[in-house]
Design an enzyme around this catalytic site. Structure first.
Site, PDB file in Angstrom:
ATOM      1  N   LYS A   1       0.838  -1.219   0.000  1.00  0.00           N
ATOM      2  CA  LYS A   1       0.000   0.000   0.000  1.00  0.00           C
ATOM      3  C   LYS A   1       0.864   1.257   0.000  1.00  0.00           C
ATOM      4  CE  LYS A   1      -2.389  -1.240   3.779  1.00  0.00           C
ATOM      5  NZ  LYS A   1      -3.328  -1.002   4.905  1.00  0.00           N
TER       6      LYS A   1
ATOM      7  N   LYS B   1       2.851   1.999   2.448  1.00  0.00           N
ATOM      8  CA  LYS B   1       2.876   2.481   3.837  1.00  0.00           C
ATOM      9  C   LYS B   1       4.025   1.805   4.576  1.00  0.00           C
ATOM     10  CE  LYS B   1      -0.513   3.090   7.542  1.00  0.00           C
ATOM     11  NZ  LYS B   1      -1.940   3.028   7.872  1.00  0.00           N
TER      12      LYS B   1
HETATM   13  N1  CTP Z   1      -8.229   5.305  14.996  1.00  0.00           N
HETATM   14  C1  CTP Z   1      -9.095   6.009  15.848  1.00  0.00           C
HETATM   15  N2  CTP Z   1      -8.707   7.231  16.335  1.00  0.00           N
HETATM   16  C2  CTP Z   1      -7.504   7.749  16.004  1.00  0.00           C
HETATM   17  C3  CTP Z   1      -6.610   7.045  15.149  1.00  0.00           C
HETATM   18  C4  CTP Z   1      -7.010   5.811  14.657  1.00  0.00           C
HETATM   19  O1  CTP Z   1     -10.197   5.549  16.148  1.00  0.00           O
HETATM   20  N3  CTP Z   1      -7.174   8.949  16.478  1.00  0.00           N
HETATM   21  C5  CTP Z   1      -8.650   4.021  14.456  1.00  0.00           C
HETATM   22  C6  CTP Z   1      -8.740   4.021  12.937  1.00  0.00           C
HETATM   23  O2  CTP Z   1      -9.969   4.612  12.533  1.00  0.00           O
HETATM   24  C7  CTP Z   1      -8.666   2.546  12.626  1.00  0.00           C
HETATM   25  C8  CTP Z   1      -7.751   2.008  13.765  1.00  0.00           C
HETATM   26  O3  CTP Z   1      -7.701   3.030  14.756  1.00  0.00           O
HETATM   27  O4  CTP Z   1      -9.936   1.941  12.740  1.00  0.00           O
HETATM   28  C9  CTP Z   1      -6.365   1.682  13.267  1.00  0.00           C
HETATM   29  O5  CTP Z   1      -5.918   2.835  12.587  1.00  0.00           O
HETATM   30  P1  CTP Z   1      -4.454   3.058  12.065  1.00  0.00           P
HETATM   31  O6  CTP Z   1      -4.519   3.452  10.620  1.00  0.00           O
HETATM   32  O7  CTP Z   1      -3.571   1.953  12.448  1.00  0.00           O
HETATM   33  O8  CTP Z   1      -4.050   4.349  12.956  1.00  0.00           O
HETATM   34  P2  CTP Z   1      -3.843   5.857  12.542  1.00  0.00           P
HETATM   35  O9  CTP Z   1      -3.351   6.597  13.747  1.00  0.00           O
HETATM   36  O10 CTP Z   1      -5.073   6.392  11.861  1.00  0.00           O
HETATM   37  O11 CTP Z   1      -2.645   5.714  11.492  1.00  0.00           O
HETATM   38  P3  CTP Z   1      -2.293   6.598  10.217  1.00  0.00           P
HETATM   39  O12 CTP Z   1      -2.133   8.012  10.676  1.00  0.00           O
HETATM   40  O13 CTP Z   1      -1.024   5.971   9.670  1.00  0.00           O
HETATM   41  O14 CTP Z   1      -3.468   6.425   9.256  1.00  0.00           O
END
Ligand code: CTP
Length: 153
Positions: free
Chosen positions: A45, A47
């Site tokens: 992806k 990432k």
């Molecule tokens: N999530 C959440 N609240 C946040 C960050 C993440 O509820 N502040 C949730 C996302 O919606 C997802 C899960 O945690 O269902 C895993 O998200 P992930 O992508 O691993 O975390 P992120 O912090 O959103 O990472 P990135 O910034 O790389 O997208």
């Protein structure tokens, strides 16, 4: 509530938003399965994670709201998982709103609110800022060197 809940995510640099989400997910049923994205899947992806898969999986597995961790290796596995694990509820953060509605014939699909103000992306940005030397510090160092050269050179 009864039934098995499943979610998918990377969970890199585990933070309070992840914890809040897992707590809310656990409250939707009586068993929570978390599919943690493998490094290879993330790589595909585009990432890159800071924490390797085995450690991310171990951290998530240790959270008391989580009953089981499985690897997420491909986009198409969701329907297979829903059927294989007898899933009642598929749930994920609302940043994915609408994107998994194709599972609706097979299970409930729920999008939960995200925790405001925290994300892995933000943490990575802060880390970058934190670990890079600021322009002012650099200019100050040049001034000091200049002064030393004048004194001793
Ligand atoms: N999530 C959440 N609240 C946040 C960050 C993440 O509820 N502040 C949730 C996302 O919606 C997802 C899960 O945690 O269902 C895993 O998200 P992930 O992508 O691993 O975390 P992120 O912090 O959103 O990472 P990135 O910034 O790389 O997208």
């Amino acid at each position: 509530m009864s039934g098995t809940v499943i979610t998918y995510g990377t969970f890199d640099m585990f933070h309070i938003g992840h914890l809040n989400l897992l707590r809310r997910l656990a409250a939707l049923g009586d068993r929570l399965i978390v599919a943690v994205s493998t490094d290879e899947f993330n790589h595909g992806k585009g990432k890159r994670t800071l924490i390797p898969f085995e450690q991310r999986a171990e951290i998530v597995r240790s959270i008391r709201y989580v009953d089981e961790v499985i690897p997420e290796t491909r986009w198409e596995q969701k329907l297979d998982d829903v059927q294989q694990y007898g899933i009642k509820t598929f749930a994920i953060g609302e940043d994915w709103a609408g994107q998994f509605d194709f599972l609706l014939p097979y299970c409930e699909v729920v999008y939960l609110p995200r925790t405001e103000g925290v994300s892995t992306t933000d943490l990575k940005r802060s880390l970058n800022r934190f670990s890079s030397v600021s322009r002012d510090d650099l200019l100050h160092a040049f001034d000091v060197l200049d002064a030393l050269r004048k004194d001793f050179g």
